[in-house]
Enzyme design. Sequence first.
Site, short mmCIF file in Angstrom:
data_model
loop_
_atom_site.label_atom_id
_atom_site.label_comp_id
_atom_site.label_asym_id
_atom_site.label_seq_id
_atom_site.Cartn_x
_atom_site.Cartn_y
_atom_site.Cartn_z
N CYS A 151 4.34 9.82 -19.64
CA CYS A 151 6.20 9.26 -19.99
C CYS A 151 6.16 7.88 -20.81
O CYS A 151 5.18 7.28 -20.45
CB CYS A 151 6.90 8.69 -18.65
SG CYS A 151 8.33 7.69 -18.88
N CYS A 154 7.89 5.27 -20.21
CA CYS A 154 6.86 4.13 -18.68
C CYS A 154 5.75 3.51 -18.62
O CYS A 154 6.53 2.01 -18.57
CB CYS A 154 7.38 5.54 -17.45
SG CYS A 154 8.18 6.09 -17.48
N ASP A 155 5.04 3.70 -19.99
CA ASP A 155 3.58 4.04 -19.40
C ASP A 155 3.26 3.31 -21.33
O ASP A 155 2.06 2.79 -21.41
CB ASP A 155 2.42 4.48 -19.25
CG ASP A 155 3.12 5.28 -17.82
OD1 ASP A 155 3.41 3.96 -17.45
OD2 ASP A 155 2.97 6.19 -17.54
#
Length: 323
Positions: A151, A154-155
Site C-alpha cells: 500500500c 499507507c507507507d
Amino acid sequence: MTEKRAANETSAERREPQADAIDVAVIGAGPAGLTAGLYAARAGLDAVVFERIAPGGQLAQTEHMENYPGFPEGTGGFELAFSMKQQADRFGARNVGEEVTSVDFTQNPKLLTTAFGEYRAKSVIIATGARPRKLGLELEEELQGRGVSYCATCDGNFFRDKEVMVVGGGNTAVGDAIYLSRICKKVYLVHRRDKLRATAIYHKRLEDLPNIEFVWNAVPRKLIADEGKLAGVRLEMLKDGEVRDVEVSGLFVAVGTEPNTEFLAGALQLDETGYIAAGESGATDVPGVFAAGDVRTKFLRQVVTAVADGAVCAEEAAEYLAV
C-alpha cells in the site's frame, strides 16, 4: 424470487427462521458492503455489517480517485469510504466490529461465527473483497513493514527522499509510482512485459515524471536484506536472463489481488481462481446467500462496480426474504 431459486431450496431451507435472526447480514464493509447495508436498511430491513477493521476496505487506502462519478476533480478514497459509512448509518445499518471466521449455510437461519460469538441471519451478502497478491519470494513475510509494502499511500511517507521500487503494470502499480514520485528521490517501475496494462491516461503522466525509471521485461527473484531491513531487489531480465541488483529502501508490490474467501471453507462454489461464482444478480449456489464486489467472479473490479453489486444484492436479498 425466481422459480429457479425457489426450486433449489429444500424443505429444510424453507423452515421458518428464528425471530431474533438478522434480516440481512453483510460480511465486509468496503464499498460493496456499505452500499448493501445502506440499501437493505433503507428498505426497512434489519441490516448488520460485519467488519473486523475500519470500514472502506482497499478504497480507504486509495489516496485519490479520478474516475468515480460525481466528482469532477476526483475525491479521496478515505473520504469517500467515510461518507458511505455515514450514509449507511443514517438509514439504520448496524455495525459489528468482528471478523466472521466461519459460516454454516446448511442451517436456516444461516450461522455466522466470529471470535466473540455466533449470529443467525435469514440472508447473507458476502462483500469481503480481495487482498493484494504477494510475490512469493523468500524473506517477503519477514520484510513486510521493514521495506516491503502493498500500500503506497499507507507507507510511502516512510520512504521520503529515498529510492524505491514498484512492481506491476496495471492501474494500481502506475498510480503507486506516480504517488511515490512526489515524495521519493527515485522510483523504479518494474514490469514483466514491455508495455503497461494501465489505462492510457496514466501513460502521459508517467512520461512527465523525471524521477521514474522503467525496467521492462523483468521480474523480482530475490529480496536483499541488511540488518533486518530491505536493502535491494535482485531482478531477472527475461529476454536474456541477466541478473541485476537494484538498491532500494522500499518495495511496493502491485501485481493483482486474491479473494478473501478462506473463511467459507467450501460453503460456496468458487471459480477456478478462488472468487465466488456469482453472476450479475449476486446469487450464489446457496439460496439466500449473495456475493458483491471484488470477491465475486467479474470482468471489472472497480469501486463503481462494487457499489452496483451492493445495491443489486440488497434488492435480491429483500426479494428472497419477501417470499
